[in-house]
Scaffold this motif. Structure first.
Motif, PDB file in Angstrom:
ATOM      1  N   VAL B  96       0.881  -2.948   1.361  1.00 35.05           N
ATOM      2  CA  VAL B  96       0.063  -2.720   0.174  1.00 35.05           C
ATOM      3  C   VAL B  96      -0.544  -1.320   0.265  1.00 35.05           C
ATOM      4  O   VAL B  96      -1.013  -0.918   1.325  1.00 35.05           O
ATOM      5  N   LYS B  98      -3.429   0.650  -1.804  1.00 32.96           N
ATOM      6  CA  LYS B  98      -4.423   0.593  -2.887  1.00 32.96           C
ATOM      7  C   LYS B  98      -4.814   2.002  -3.267  1.00 32.96           C
ATOM      8  O   LYS B  98      -5.186   2.797  -2.401  1.00 32.96           O
ATOM      9  N   GLU B 109      -6.476   3.184   0.053  1.00 38.49           N
ATOM     10  CA  GLU B 109      -6.770   2.236   1.123  1.00 38.49           C
ATOM     11  C   GLU B 109      -5.456   1.611   1.551  1.00 38.49           C
ATOM     12  O   GLU B 109      -4.677   1.168   0.711  1.00 38.49           O
ATOM     13  N   ILE B 153      -1.349  -0.940  -5.724  1.00 43.54           N
ATOM     14  CA  ILE B 153      -2.376  -1.588  -6.530  1.00 43.54           C
ATOM     15  C   ILE B 153      -3.365  -0.524  -6.982  1.00 43.54           C
ATOM     16  O   ILE B 153      -4.040   0.083  -6.156  1.00 43.54           O
TER      17      ILE B 153
END
Ligand SMILES: [Cu+2]
Lengths: 88, 227
Positions: B96, B98, B109, B153
């Motif tokens: 992921v 971010k 992040e 994201i």
């Protein structure tokens, strides 16, 4: 390094990383609710099952991977001050 | 990245961008056909000596020139829809990333055992090294592994921004109070450039996006070293 060793190393490395699995409740681009629901579920789970109940940690793992840090900070503050809008 | 005089789209570095490139070519084929046909017919009609004062209707012609464009539109719409749903596919594995838009910089992040977070500001022109790209270079690049899904994201801390990486086929609005996620599969190692794509204020042009794709091994080393 042989191909087999390389493959084994790759598999080892893959275990270190993680990404929240697909959640059928949130199949769309909009993942806002996914982050929120897991945050609420984590504290709800702790409230019901006790703070040491290990399976609750899954929710935490998901929300820390999805939610931006500054959202979590805000919600933590709100919970401390008793103004968190979610039902925990 | 794009350069002066470039006629085609940017080189694809992800399957999604390759798909978009193919769809672009697909649409251009249709456009060329229609443009050529209209041009030829226009010229033919202008210099045509045949006229008919008695012709009031041509049912079969009308039928044909209704059905053929309808089929052509379908020919365009079906691959377009397929691509639309491909873009919407959520990644299921990998990592992921971010990204949060601010006025006027991005902050990232990367969740690991602990979350690594940092800000990414544009390097001002006076600080550029030889060979650096003006208005594109940043001080801290977002790092992702290649040959692996990355779920990007995006959100925003103030106004609308858009996190964009043309060579990955990623363009995602960063909306305050909302999380938008998009799957990105980087095929090959490299440094990829993009720019904020939603007008967000005075320094909208000065908040570039730079992603560095490295091997999974280097990626894990980088995260472990940062902790
Ligand atoms: Cu912006």
């Amino acid at each position: 390094m042989s191909a087999v060793e390389k493959n084994a190393e790759y598999e080892e490395l893959k275990k270190k990383i993680w990404c929240p699995p697909f959640d059928a409740r949130f199949p769309n681009q909009n993942q806002t609710r996914n982050c929120w629901q897991n945050y609420v579920d984590y504290f709800r789970c702790q409230k019901i099952k006790g703070e040491d109940y290990a399976p609750c940690e899954y929710f935490k793992k998901v929300y820390t991977h999805l939610c931006p840090g500054f959202w979590v900070e805000q919600w933590d503050d709100q919970r401390e001050n008793g103004v968190f809008p979610g039902k925990i | 990245m794009s350069t002066w005089g470039q006629l085609n789209l940017i080189d694809a570095a992800s399957p999604l961008q390759s798909e978009m490139f193919l769809f672009h070519d697909h649409a251009i084929v249709l456009l060329l056909g229609i443009f050529s046909l209209v041009a030829i017919l226009g010229v033919k009609l202008t210099f045509n000596k045949f006229t008919s004062h008695t012709m009031l209707e041509a049912q079969s012609l009308e039928t044909i020139w209704t059905i053929i464009p309808a089929l052509l539109l379908l020919w365009l719409a079906l691959p377009s829809l397929r691509l639309l749903y491909l873009l919407d596919e959520q990644s299921n594995s990998g990592i992921v990333l971010k990204s949060t838009g601010h006025q006027w910089y991005w902050s990232y992040e990367i969740p690991f055992t602990q979350s690594l977070s940092f800000d990414s500001y544009m390097v001002p022109e006076s600080d550029l090294n030889h060979g650096d790209f003006r208005l594109l270079e940043v001080d801290n690049r977002a790092t992702v592994p290649f040959q692996m899904e990355t779920s990007v994201i995006t959100t925003s801390a103030d106004v609308l921004h858009a996190w964009t990486l043309p060579s990955m086929g990623v363009k995602m609005d960063a909306v305050p109070g909302r999380l938008n996620s998009m799957s990105m599969f980087v095929e090959k190692p490299g440094v990829y450039y993009g720019q904020c794509s939603e007008i967000c204020g005075a320094n909208h042009s000065f908040m570039p996006i730079v992603v560095e794709a490295v091997s999974l091994k280097d990626f894990v080393n980088y995260l472990e070293g940062a902790e």
